[in-house]
Write an enzyme that holds these catalytic residues in place. Structure first.
Site, PDB file in Angstrom:
ATOM      1  N   ASN A 130     -28.984  84.167 -17.586  1.00  0.00           N
ATOM      2  CA  ASN A 130     -30.041  84.361 -16.575  1.00  0.00           C
ATOM      3  C   ASN A 130     -29.641  85.291 -15.432  1.00  0.00           C
ATOM      4  O   ASN A 130     -30.507  85.931 -14.842  1.00  0.00           O
ATOM      5  CB  ASN A 130     -30.425  82.981 -16.007  1.00  0.00           C
ATOM      6  CG  ASN A 130     -31.146  83.094 -14.682  1.00  0.00           C
ATOM      7  OD1 ASN A 130     -32.337  83.428 -14.628  1.00  0.00           O
ATOM      8  ND2 ASN A 130     -30.445  82.867 -13.584  1.00  0.00           N
ATOM      9  N   ASP A 135     -18.246  85.410 -12.732  1.00  0.00           N
ATOM     10  CA  ASP A 135     -18.892  86.704 -12.546  1.00  0.00           C
ATOM     11  C   ASP A 135     -19.209  87.229 -13.951  1.00  0.00           C
ATOM     12  O   ASP A 135     -18.306  87.536 -14.728  1.00  0.00           O
ATOM     13  CB  ASP A 135     -17.928  87.650 -11.810  1.00  0.00           C
ATOM     14  CG  ASP A 135     -18.531  89.028 -11.582  1.00  0.00           C
ATOM     15  OD1 ASP A 135     -19.564  89.360 -12.206  1.00  0.00           O
ATOM     16  OD2 ASP A 135     -17.950  89.784 -10.780  1.00  0.00           O
ATOM     17  N   TYR A 142     -34.114  98.807 -12.764  1.00  0.00           N
ATOM     18  CA  TYR A 142     -34.367  97.398 -13.128  1.00  0.00           C
ATOM     19  C   TYR A 142     -35.157  97.327 -14.439  1.00  0.00           C
ATOM     20  O   TYR A 142     -34.790  96.580 -15.357  1.00  0.00           O
ATOM     21  CB  TYR A 142     -35.125  96.716 -11.996  1.00  0.00           C
ATOM     22  CG  TYR A 142     -35.392  95.243 -12.218  1.00  0.00           C
ATOM     23  CD1 TYR A 142     -34.394  94.298 -12.019  1.00  0.00           C
ATOM     24  CD2 TYR A 142     -36.646  94.795 -12.621  1.00  0.00           C
ATOM     25  CE1 TYR A 142     -34.640  92.945 -12.215  1.00  0.00           C
ATOM     26  CE2 TYR A 142     -36.907  93.448 -12.819  1.00  0.00           C
ATOM     27  CZ  TYR A 142     -35.900  92.523 -12.612  1.00  0.00           C
ATOM     28  OH  TYR A 142     -36.142  91.177 -12.818  1.00  0.00           O
ATOM     29  N   SER A 197     -37.802  90.295 -18.145  1.00  0.00           N
ATOM     30  CA  SER A 197     -38.794  90.336 -17.068  1.00  0.00           C
ATOM     31  C   SER A 197     -40.049  90.998 -17.619  1.00  0.00           C
ATOM     32  O   SER A 197     -39.975  91.756 -18.596  1.00  0.00           O
ATOM     33  CB  SER A 197     -38.250  91.173 -15.908  1.00  0.00           C
ATOM     34  OG  SER A 197     -39.269  91.472 -14.976  1.00  0.00           O
ATOM     35  N   LYS A 253     -34.064  95.605 -18.033  1.00  0.00           N
ATOM     36  CA  LYS A 253     -34.788  94.480 -18.635  1.00  0.00           C
ATOM     37  C   LYS A 253     -35.412  94.864 -19.982  1.00  0.00           C
ATOM     38  O   LYS A 253     -35.506  94.034 -20.887  1.00  0.00           O
ATOM     39  CB  LYS A 253     -35.844  93.950 -17.666  1.00  0.00           C
ATOM     40  CG  LYS A 253     -35.250  93.348 -16.386  1.00  0.00           C
ATOM     41  CD  LYS A 253     -34.314  92.182 -16.684  1.00  0.00           C
ATOM     42  CE  LYS A 253     -33.864  91.463 -15.418  1.00  0.00           C
ATOM     43  NZ  LYS A 253     -32.987  90.296 -15.696  1.00  0.00           N
ATOM     44  N   ILE A 303     -34.514  81.010 -10.158  1.00  0.00           N
ATOM     45  CA  ILE A 303     -34.950  80.669 -11.512  1.00  0.00           C
ATOM     46  C   ILE A 303     -33.836  79.962 -12.296  1.00  0.00           C
ATOM     47  O   ILE A 303     -34.085  78.994 -13.010  1.00  0.00           O
ATOM     48  CB  ILE A 303     -35.435  81.948 -12.240  1.00  0.00           C
ATOM     49  CG1 ILE A 303     -36.736  82.466 -11.597  1.00  0.00           C
ATOM     50  CG2 ILE A 303     -35.646  81.681 -13.727  1.00  0.00           C
ATOM     51  CD1 ILE A 303     -37.222  83.799 -12.160  1.00  0.00           C
ATOM     52  N   GLY A 340     -25.945  82.376 -13.323  1.00  0.00           N
ATOM     53  CA  GLY A 340     -26.783  82.662 -12.147  1.00  0.00           C
ATOM     54  C   GLY A 340     -27.610  81.449 -11.754  1.00  0.00           C
ATOM     55  O   GLY A 340     -28.760  81.576 -11.332  1.00  0.00           O
ATOM     56  N   THR A 380     -44.341  87.417 -11.726  1.00  0.00           N
ATOM     57  CA  THR A 380     -43.882  87.344 -10.332  1.00  0.00           C
ATOM     58  C   THR A 380     -43.633  85.880  -9.976  1.00  0.00           C
ATOM     59  O   THR A 380     -44.567  85.088  -9.873  1.00  0.00           O
ATOM     60  CB  THR A 380     -44.955  87.942  -9.405  1.00  0.00           C
ATOM     61  OG1 THR A 380     -45.518  89.073 -10.057  1.00  0.00           O
ATOM     62  CG2 THR A 380     -44.357  88.390  -8.107  1.00  0.00           C
ATOM     63  N   ILE A 381     -42.362  85.556  -9.797  1.00  0.00           N
ATOM     64  CA  ILE A 381     -41.971  84.162  -9.539  1.00  0.00           C
ATOM     65  C   ILE A 381     -41.470  84.064  -8.100  1.00  0.00           C
ATOM     66  O   ILE A 381     -40.722  84.934  -7.635  1.00  0.00           O
ATOM     67  CB  ILE A 381     -40.851  83.718 -10.521  1.00  0.00           C
ATOM     68  CG1 ILE A 381     -41.255  84.007 -11.980  1.00  0.00           C
ATOM     69  CG2 ILE A 381     -40.528  82.233 -10.331  1.00  0.00           C
ATOM     70  CD1 ILE A 381     -42.513  83.344 -12.465  1.00  0.00           C
TER      71      ILE A 381
HETATM   72  N1  LIG Z   1     -38.125  86.266  -9.274  1.00  0.00           N
HETATM   73  C1  LIG Z   1     -38.881  86.949 -10.111  1.00  0.00           C
HETATM   74  O1  LIG Z   1     -40.067  87.199  -9.865  1.00  0.00           O
HETATM   75  C2  LIG Z   1     -38.315  87.398 -11.430  1.00  0.00           C
HETATM   76  C3  LIG Z   1     -39.191  87.980 -12.344  1.00  0.00           C
HETATM   77  C4  LIG Z   1     -38.704  88.403 -13.587  1.00  0.00           C
HETATM   78  C5  LIG Z   1     -37.361  88.229 -13.895  1.00  0.00           C
HETATM   79  N2  LIG Z   1     -36.517  87.673 -12.985  1.00  0.00           N
HETATM   80  C6  LIG Z   1     -35.120  87.510 -13.382  1.00  0.00           C
HETATM   81  O2  LIG Z   1     -34.736  86.158 -13.262  1.00  0.00           O
HETATM   82  C7  LIG Z   1     -33.327  86.078 -13.017  1.00  0.00           C
HETATM   83  C8  LIG Z   1     -33.080  85.203 -11.803  1.00  0.00           C
HETATM   84  O3  LIG Z   1     -33.698  85.810 -10.680  1.00  0.00           O
HETATM   85  P1  LIG Z   1     -34.095  84.981  -9.365  1.00  0.00           P
HETATM   86  O4  LIG Z   1     -35.447  85.437  -8.989  1.00  0.00           O
HETATM   87  O5  LIG Z   1     -33.831  83.546  -9.567  1.00  0.00           O
HETATM   88  O6  LIG Z   1     -33.063  85.630  -8.314  1.00  0.00           O
HETATM   89  P2  LIG Z   1     -31.934  84.975  -7.394  1.00  0.00           P
HETATM   90  O7  LIG Z   1     -31.347  86.101  -6.614  1.00  0.00           O
HETATM   91  O8  LIG Z   1     -32.464  83.790  -6.662  1.00  0.00           O
HETATM   92  O9  LIG Z   1     -30.889  84.454  -8.476  1.00  0.00           O
HETATM   93  C9  LIG Z   1     -30.021  85.302  -9.163  1.00  0.00           C
HETATM   94  C10 LIG Z   1     -28.689  84.592  -9.294  1.00  0.00           C
HETATM   95  O10 LIG Z   1     -27.805  85.431 -10.057  1.00  0.00           O
HETATM   96  C11 LIG Z   1     -26.544  85.357  -9.430  1.00  0.00           C
HETATM   97  N3  LIG Z   1     -25.717  86.528  -9.741  1.00  0.00           N
HETATM   98  C12 LIG Z   1     -25.829  87.779  -9.243  1.00  0.00           C
HETATM   99  N4  LIG Z   1     -24.834  88.546  -9.714  1.00  0.00           N
HETATM  100  C13 LIG Z   1     -24.086  87.765 -10.532  1.00  0.00           C
HETATM  101  C14 LIG Z   1     -22.914  87.977 -11.306  1.00  0.00           C
HETATM  102  N5  LIG Z   1     -22.294  89.157 -11.321  1.00  0.00           N
HETATM  103  N6  LIG Z   1     -22.415  86.931 -12.015  1.00  0.00           N
HETATM  104  C15 LIG Z   1     -23.027  85.721 -11.991  1.00  0.00           C
HETATM  105  N7  LIG Z   1     -24.132  85.457 -11.270  1.00  0.00           N
HETATM  106  C16 LIG Z   1     -24.645  86.472 -10.540  1.00  0.00           C
HETATM  107  C17 LIG Z   1     -26.831  85.260  -7.936  1.00  0.00           C
HETATM  108  O11 LIG Z   1     -25.721  84.760  -7.214  1.00  0.00           O
HETATM  109  C18 LIG Z   1     -28.036  84.340  -7.922  1.00  0.00           C
HETATM  110  O12 LIG Z   1     -27.670  82.984  -7.821  1.00  0.00           O
HETATM  111  C19 LIG Z   1     -32.846  87.522 -12.852  1.00  0.00           C
HETATM  112  O13 LIG Z   1     -32.293  87.971 -14.071  1.00  0.00           O
HETATM  113  C20 LIG Z   1     -34.122  88.278 -12.535  1.00  0.00           C
HETATM  114  O14 LIG Z   1     -34.041  89.632 -12.888  1.00  0.00           O
HETATM  115  C21 LIG Z   1     -36.963  87.263 -11.761  1.00  0.00           C
END
Ligand SMILES: NC(=O)c1ccc[n+]([C@@H]2O[C@H](COP(=O)([O-])OP(=O)(O)OC[C@H]3O[C@@H](n4cnc5c(N)ncnc54)[C@H](O)[C@@H]3O)[C@@H](O)[C@H]2O)c1
Length: 256
Positions: free
Chosen positions: A94, A68, A160, A147, A164, A19, A14, A192-193
């Site tokens: 991730n 995937d 969700y 998370s 997590k 992130i 991902g 919260t990012i």
């Molecule tokens: N943004 C936040 O505040 C936050 C907080 C806590 C945890 N997270 C976790 O951090 C991680 C990244 O989130 P983010 O905020 O960067 O979101 P984002 O949507 O920018 O990135 C997620 C990435 O995962 C990829 N993805 C989705 N399905 C997939 C699959 N089947 N196979 C491979 N890749 C796949 C997407 O294409 C995307 O590039 C996630 O696991 C999310 O739950 C995010």
């Protein structure tokens, strides 16, 4: 920035946006030998090619591999591809998604789709990396993306939070199973990012301002701040740390 990941091969799922992208770039900044950038599509938001270009500009070996994470065979092939650089030392599982419609009445199809990415995909990645580390006789570090929603529940994200919370316990169980082989497994729990995920999910976007106001540091986190924490967990600086769920949340879950 530092050389705490010197000689290490880092693989991030991902990693074409948000992130994951920041984790991949931080790994390069912290001296990784090679960074494998993987995502289900090369151009989700920021883009895999842009990520590898930034890493290359830092003088670090890199390549993009479309994967995937819900497909076991694709994840195995991804980890096999790390052999090109000598094998994976730091595996960062991730990839994760949120749902537009989550909560107590979450639809079955949405629930299964989310679990397939957030839980199955994380486990497949950890399994493939651990297998390769054992076969090479070179233990490494596995970091699972959880998370703050995996530690404290929220009614609007029932599915969700369930996924997590599962990742947090997955890290602890795998730490127990793989510790005797010297393999460390930890979960990271961002607060919260500021990423695309946050900006495009209306429910989470609305909640984020409230989170920001309650956060002791009074701001959202930056993706690079998760990248730096993952670099530490991946490095030998954390060599006696396994089975933890590391909160990187500006203090949000520490206050009432
Ligand atoms: N943004 C936040 O505040 C936050 C907080 C806590 C945890 N997270 C976790 O951090 C991680 C990244 O989130 P983010 O905020 O960067 O979101 P984002 O949507 O920018 O990135 C997620 C990435 O995962 C990829 N993805 C989705 N399905 C997939 C699959 N089947 N196979 C491979 N890749 C796949 C997407 O294409 C995307 O590039 C996630 O696991 C999310 O739950 C995010």
């Amino acid at each position: 920035m530092s050389d705490i990941l010197k000689d290490k091969v880092v693989l991030v799922t991902g990693a074409a946006s948000g992130i994951g992208r920041a984790i991949a770039i931080s790994a390069a900044r912290h001296g990784a030998k090679a960074v494998i950038v993987s995502d289900v599509t090369e151009t989700p938001h920021e883009g895999g090619t842009q990520t590898t270009a930034e890493i290359e500009a830092l003088g670090v070996l890199t390549r993009f591999q479309r994967t995937d994470v819900t497909q076991h065979a694709e994840v195995d092939a991804l980890v096999d591809a790390a052999a090109e650089f000598g094998g994976v030392d730091v595996m960062v599982c991730n990839a994760g998604i949120t749902l537009r419609e989550d909560g107590p009445d979450v639809a079955e199809s949405d629930y299964r789709r989310l679990m397939a990415v957030n839980l199955d995909g994380v486990l497949f990645g950890a399994q493939a990396a651990a297998r390769q580390m054992k076969a090479r006789g070179k233990p490494g570090s596995i970091v699972l993306m959880a998370s703050m929603g995996g530690i404290a529940g929220a009614g609007m994200t029932v599915a969700y939070s369930t996924s997590k919370g599962g990742v947090v316990l997955m890290a602890k169980a795998l730490a127990d199973a793989l510790g005797p082989d010297g393999i460390r497994v930890n979960a990271i729990c961002p607060g919260t990012i500021d990423t695309h995920l946050l900006r495009t999910n209306p429910g989470i976007a609305a909640a984020s301002e409230g989170f920001r106001q309650r956060t002791p540091l009074r701001r959202l986190g930056k993706p690079s701040e998760i990248g730096d924490a993952v670099a530490w967990l991946g490095s030998d600086m954390s060599s006696y740390v396994t089975g933890i769920a590391l909160l990187v949340d500006g203090g949000l879950l520490s206050v009432i």
